[in-house]
Design an enzyme around this catalytic site. Structure first.
Site, mmCIF file in Angstrom:
data_model
loop_
_atom_site.group_PDB
_atom_site.id
_atom_site.type_symbol
_atom_site.label_atom_id
_atom_site.label_comp_id
_atom_site.label_asym_id
_atom_site.label_seq_id
_atom_site.Cartn_x
_atom_site.Cartn_y
_atom_site.Cartn_z
ATOM 1 N N ARG A 104 0.858 -1.193 0.000
ATOM 2 C CA ARG A 104 0.000 0.000 0.000
ATOM 3 C C ARG A 104 0.886 1.231 0.000
ATOM 4 O O ARG A 104 1.739 1.395 0.868
ATOM 5 C CB ARG A 104 -0.880 0.027 1.258
ATOM 6 C CG ARG A 104 -1.957 -0.978 1.267
ATOM 7 C CD ARG A 104 -3.102 -0.612 2.179
ATOM 8 N NE ARG A 104 -2.750 -0.110 3.506
ATOM 9 C CZ ARG A 104 -3.644 0.228 4.405
ATOM 10 N NH1 ARG A 104 -4.931 0.154 4.140
ATOM 11 N NH2 ARG A 104 -3.284 0.650 5.588
ATOM 12 N N THR A 108 -1.177 7.348 -0.326
ATOM 13 C CA THR A 108 -2.539 7.219 -0.886
ATOM 14 C C THR A 108 -3.284 5.984 -0.379
ATOM 15 O O THR A 108 -4.495 5.885 -0.534
ATOM 16 C CB THR A 108 -2.461 7.105 -2.417
ATOM 17 O OG1 THR A 108 -1.738 5.903 -2.732
ATOM 18 C CG2 THR A 108 -1.747 8.292 -3.037
ATOM 19 N N ASP A 200 0.018 -4.113 11.915
ATOM 20 C CA ASP A 200 0.530 -4.412 10.575
ATOM 21 C C ASP A 200 0.881 -5.895 10.499
ATOM 22 O O ASP A 200 1.838 -6.352 11.126
ATOM 23 C CB ASP A 200 1.767 -3.541 10.289
ATOM 24 C CG ASP A 200 2.231 -3.691 8.852
ATOM 25 O OD1 ASP A 200 2.494 -4.832 8.410
ATOM 26 O OD2 ASP A 200 2.309 -2.663 8.143
ATOM 27 N N ASP A 203 4.482 -6.859 9.279
ATOM 28 C CA ASP A 203 5.503 -6.563 10.289
ATOM 29 C C ASP A 203 5.464 -7.578 11.436
ATOM 30 O O ASP A 203 6.507 -8.005 11.943
ATOM 31 C CB ASP A 203 5.301 -5.154 10.859
ATOM 32 C CG ASP A 203 5.844 -4.081 9.922
ATOM 33 O OD1 ASP A 203 6.600 -4.421 8.993
ATOM 34 O OD2 ASP A 203 5.500 -2.907 10.122
HETATM 35 C C1 PRP Z 1 -1.259 -5.035 3.920
HETATM 36 C C2 PRP Z 1 -2.074 -6.316 3.896
HETATM 37 C C3 PRP Z 1 -2.825 -6.213 2.601
HETATM 38 C C4 PRP Z 1 -3.093 -4.728 2.504
HETATM 39 C C5 PRP Z 1 -4.509 -4.478 2.928
HETATM 40 O O1 PRP Z 1 -0.138 -5.163 3.136
HETATM 41 O O2 PRP Z 1 -1.300 -7.473 4.019
HETATM 42 O O3 PRP Z 1 -2.090 -6.665 1.486
HETATM 43 O O4 PRP Z 1 -2.176 -4.075 3.389
HETATM 44 O O5 PRP Z 1 -4.839 -3.162 2.753
HETATM 45 P P1 PRP Z 1 -5.918 -2.681 1.693
HETATM 46 O O6 PRP Z 1 -7.111 -3.588 1.829
HETATM 47 O O7 PRP Z 1 -6.215 -1.275 2.133
HETATM 48 O O8 PRP Z 1 -5.309 -2.746 0.334
HETATM 49 P P2 PRP Z 1 0.979 -4.017 3.065
HETATM 50 O O9 PRP Z 1 0.676 -3.092 1.960
HETATM 51 O O10 PRP Z 1 1.143 -3.411 4.422
HETATM 52 O O11 PRP Z 1 2.265 -4.816 2.625
HETATM 53 P P3 PRP Z 1 3.115 -5.923 3.418
HETATM 54 O O12 PRP Z 1 2.273 -7.166 3.513
HETATM 55 O O13 PRP Z 1 4.294 -6.102 2.520
HETATM 56 O O14 PRP Z 1 3.481 -5.373 4.769
HETATM 57 N N1 URA Z 2 -2.552 -3.694 6.554
HETATM 58 C C1 URA Z 2 -2.306 -4.253 7.760
HETATM 59 O O1 URA Z 2 -1.343 -5.018 7.905
HETATM 60 N N2 URA Z 2 -3.121 -3.943 8.781
HETATM 61 C C2 URA Z 2 -4.179 -3.125 8.648
HETATM 62 O O2 URA Z 2 -4.908 -2.916 9.627
HETATM 63 C C3 URA Z 2 -4.424 -2.560 7.382
HETATM 64 C C4 URA Z 2 -3.600 -2.843 6.353
#
Ligand code: PRP
Ligand code: URA
Length: 209
Positions: A104, A108, A200, A203
């Site tokens: 994400r 944005t 997260d 993380d």
């Molecule tokens: C997180 C999660 C989803 C997304 C959800 O990933 O694992 O993929 O955010 O958010 P959305 O429904 O608003 O799109 P992130 O972008 O944090 O990446 P990561 O898994 O690499 O930490």
């Molecule tokens: N991605 C995450 O990992 N947690 C949230 O709550 C939203 C997006």
């Protein structure tokens, strides 16, 4: 029409509570993600087609059911979806695995695709997209669109937590897929994080906090 399952099983509820708790460390967090994925996957695979085959038991010859039809591809959205893969492979060890890399955008909150590697003949498979978090629904919707652009017609999406906003967006964008959510949370906060959520997910799985 999409099918939507929000789970109501005490084992899933209990494990999600442990997952949310900020005193749960990386090791236990990973184990819980995997266990919940297995429990959810059991239900998500309920409609797998069967065919009859002839076998011989020690007692007699008989016809018995075996899995048939489209083969399965498990598709984690990187990074956090990786945590759910082993949970699904426990159920379907022969599944092929595809990867969709998305993050994400911090400003944005829109998804940015950075990687895609899918098994051969992906259009012939039932694809199960894995991501523990369905927040705005942007990443999930983009992953489904990507698979549809490759000709995939049988798509299931599994998230452990969903925000109502994200679930509504995914249904609106893709009314023809099956959606499985471990729990429907209250809302998104101003940073588009799920409330109460678990923080997260990536993380916490990878210990990068
Ligand atoms: C997180 C999660 C989803 C997304 C959800 O990933 O694992 O993929 O955010 O958010 P959305 O429904 O608003 O799109 P992130 O972008 O944090 O990446 P990561 O898994 O690499 O930490
Ligand atoms: N991605 C995450 O990992 N947690 C949230 O709550 C939203 C997006």
């Amino acid at each position: 029409m999409s099918g939507i399952v929000v789970f109501d099983h005490p084992l899933i509820k209990h494990k999600i509570t442990l997952l949310r708790d900020c005193s749960t460390g990386t090791r236990d967090f990973r184990i819980l993600i995997e266990e919940i994925a297995t429990l959810m996957g059991y239900e998500a695979l309920r409609d797998l087609p069967l065919e009859m085959t002839e076998i011989k038991t020690p007692i007699e010859s008989t016809k018995a059911p075996v899995l048939s039809g489209k083969t399965i591809a498990v598709i984690p959205i990187l990074r956090a979806g990786l945590g759910m893969v082993k949970g699904l492979l426990t159920l379907v060890p022969t599944a092929k695995i595809g990867h969709i890399g998305m993050y994400r955008d911090p400003d944005t909150c829109l998804p940015r695709e950075y990687y895609c590697k899918l098994p051969e003949n992906i259009e012939e498979r039932t694809c199960i997209i894995l991501d523990p978090m369905l927040a705005t629904g942007g990443s999930a919707s983009a992953a489904v669109s990507l698979l549809k652009s490759k000709g995939v017609t049988s798509i299931k999406f599994m998230s452990i937590l969903a925000a109502p906003e994200g679930l509504a967006a995914l249904i609106k964008n893709h009314p023809d897929i099956e959606i499985y959510c471990g729990h429907l949370d209250k809302k998104l906060n101003e940073d588009k994080y799920i409330v109460p959520g678990l923080g997260d997910a990536g993380d916490r799985i990878f210990g990068t906090i």
